[in-house]
Scaffold this motif. Structure first.
Motif, PDB file in Angstrom:
ATOM      1  N   GLN A  10       0.831  -1.203   0.000  1.00 49.98           N
ATOM      2  CA  GLN A  10       0.000   0.000   0.000  1.00 49.98           C
ATOM      3  C   GLN A  10       0.863   1.250   0.000  1.00 49.98           C
ATOM      4  N   PHE A  11       0.240   2.372  -0.323  1.00 53.23           N
ATOM      5  CA  PHE A  11       0.937   3.654  -0.381  1.00 53.23           C
ATOM      6  C   PHE A  11       1.189   4.166   1.028  1.00 53.23           C
ATOM      7  N   ARG A  12       2.424   4.592   1.291  1.00 49.07           N
ATOM      8  CA  ARG A  12       2.813   5.169   2.584  1.00 49.07           C
ATOM      9  C   ARG A  12       3.499   6.512   2.329  1.00 49.07           C
ATOM     10  N   MET A  13       2.773   7.590   2.597  1.00 48.51           N
ATOM     11  CA  MET A  13       3.276   8.945   2.327  1.00 48.51           C
ATOM     12  C   MET A  13       4.646   9.224   2.942  1.00 48.51           C
ATOM     13  N   PRO A  14       4.902   8.886   4.230  1.00 45.43           N
ATOM     14  CA  PRO A  14       6.223   9.191   4.777  1.00 45.43           C
ATOM     15  C   PRO A  14       7.372   8.548   3.988  1.00 45.43           C
ATOM     16  N   THR A  15       7.154   7.359   3.419  1.00 47.45           N
ATOM     17  CA  THR A  15       8.229   6.752   2.629  1.00 47.45           C
ATOM     18  C   THR A  15       8.423   7.502   1.318  1.00 47.45           C
ATOM     19  N   TYR A  16       7.332   8.003   0.763  1.00 53.14           N
ATOM     20  CA  TYR A  16       7.408   8.789  -0.470  1.00 53.14           C
ATOM     21  C   TYR A  16       8.210  10.064  -0.234  1.00 53.14           C
ATOM     22  N   VAL A  17       7.914  10.731   0.881  1.00 54.61           N
ATOM     23  CA  VAL A  17       8.615  11.967   1.237  1.00 54.61           C
ATOM     24  C   VAL A  17      10.105  11.694   1.446  1.00 54.61           C
ATOM     25  N   ASN A  18      10.441  10.474   1.896  1.00 55.09           N
ATOM     26  CA  ASN A  18      11.827  10.128   2.188  1.00 55.09           C
ATOM     27  C   ASN A  18      12.519   9.383   1.035  1.00 55.09           C
ATOM     28  N   GLY A  19      12.013   9.544  -0.190  1.00 54.76           N
ATOM     29  CA  GLY A  19      12.738   9.039  -1.343  1.00 54.76           C
ATOM     30  C   GLY A  19      12.214   7.771  -1.981  1.00 54.76           C
ATOM     31  N   ASN A  20      11.160   7.150  -1.453  1.00 52.70           N
ATOM     32  CA  ASN A  20      10.564   5.980  -2.085  1.00 52.70           C
ATOM     33  C   ASN A  20       9.749   6.491  -3.271  1.00 52.70           C
ATOM     34  N   ALA A  21      10.259   6.311  -4.492  1.00 48.14           N
ATOM     35  CA  ALA A  21       9.700   6.945  -5.694  1.00 48.14           C
ATOM     36  C   ALA A  21       8.214   6.672  -5.892  1.00 48.14           C
ATOM     37  N   THR A  22       7.742   5.482  -5.566  1.00 44.63           N
ATOM     38  CA  THR A  22       6.325   5.167  -5.752  1.00 44.63           C
ATOM     39  C   THR A  22       5.513   5.375  -4.476  1.00 44.63           C
TER      40      THR A  22
ATOM     41  N   ALA B 286      11.317  -3.227   2.610  1.00 43.03           N
ATOM     42  CA  ALA B 286      12.134  -2.322   3.418  1.00 43.03           C
ATOM     43  C   ALA B 286      11.426  -1.895   4.698  1.00 43.03           C
ATOM     44  N   ASP B 287      10.338  -2.555   5.048  1.00 41.92           N
ATOM     45  CA  ASP B 287       9.582  -2.226   6.247  1.00 41.92           C
ATOM     46  C   ASP B 287      10.138  -3.016   7.426  1.00 41.92           C
ATOM     47  N   GLY B 288      10.479  -2.322   8.510  1.00 39.49           N
ATOM     48  CA  GLY B 288      11.136  -2.953   9.659  1.00 39.49           C
ATOM     49  C   GLY B 288      10.354  -4.093  10.278  1.00 39.49           C
ATOM     50  N   LYS B 289       9.077  -3.891  10.545  1.00 40.29           N
ATOM     51  CA  LYS B 289       8.286  -4.939  11.208  1.00 40.29           C
ATOM     52  C   LYS B 289       8.188  -6.180  10.329  1.00 40.29           C
ATOM     53  N   THR B 290       8.093  -5.969   9.024  1.00 43.54           N
ATOM     54  CA  THR B 290       7.994  -7.083   8.086  1.00 43.54           C
ATOM     55  C   THR B 290       9.295  -7.861   8.030  1.00 43.54           C
ATOM     56  N   ILE B 291      10.398  -7.149   7.984  1.00 39.15           N
ATOM     57  CA  ILE B 291      11.711  -7.798   7.974  1.00 39.15           C
ATOM     58  C   ILE B 291      11.888  -8.625   9.246  1.00 39.15           C
TER      59      ILE B 291
END
Length: 193
Positions: free
Chosen positions: A66-78, A174-179
């Motif tokens: 799913q879309f996560r705005m904070p990751t987008y703001v921090n360089g996750n292109a999609t 790249a999600d911590g809880k998932t890893i």
């Protein structure tokens, strides 16, 4: 929360829009015996729970995207992030909350939930504690309407565990809880082998 080394001097709410951002000024007794005044900001969004669904027969897992705005703001292109199912407790106990989230996000109805651990995810700035669970699913596990509920725009993914582990190494997960959950499952399998 009584700690003889901490004396709260001031507790200010800086924002109470989505969740609560506080600035806490406190005196802290260092281990050398000196009192020191400090200020920290803490973001309080409540505690949460996360779960990894695993099919031991096929050695597959269920993840969401799913879309996560904070990751987008921090360089996750999609802005899209592959994650284990998770959600806030919303005044439920962790097991009830994760059952609800599992059904809403993945559509799976699981009954054999097992708690594996608890962890603070970003203790330098966020108060949240996550409760980590696993559960077994199969091709015959009851599914209900849910899984990718429209308002959250979620994709449900079924991946082999080796593929998911490889995706961590490639930066696709790249999600911590998932890893943490995937590595926990992988270690359990390696220990049993």
């Amino acid at each position: 929360m009584n700690n003889s080394r901490v004396q709260v001097v001031k507790n200010e709410i800086l924002s109470d829009n989505w969740y609560t951002l506080r600035k806490v000024t406190f005196n802290y007794l260092r281990k050398d015996g000196i009192w020191e005044t400090q200020s920290r900001e803490a973001y309080d969004r409540g505690n949460g729970a996360t779960i990894l669904l695993h099919n031991p027969e096929k050695n597959t897992v269920i993840l969401t995207r799913q879309f996560r705005m904070p990751t987008y703001v921090n360089g996750n292109a999609t802005g899209l992030l592959i994650e284990a199912c998770a959600g806030l407790l919303d005044n439920d106990n962790p097991e009830d909350a994760i059952r609800r989230e599992t059904e809403e996000e993945t559509g799976f109805v699981v009954t054999n939930i097992r708690k594996v651990f608890e962890a603070y995810m970003s203790p330098g700035s966020v108060t949240e504690k996550l409760y980590f669970f696993t559960a077994v699913y199969s091709d015959t596990t009851e599914k209900r309407v849910g899984g990718g509920i429209d308002e959250e725009d979620i994709d449900v993914l079924e991946l082999s565990l080796p593929q998911a582990i490889q995706m961590i190494a490639q930066g696709e997960i790249a999600d911590g809880k998932t890893i943490m959950l995937l590595q926990h499952l992988y270690i359990q399998q390696m220990s049993a082998a």
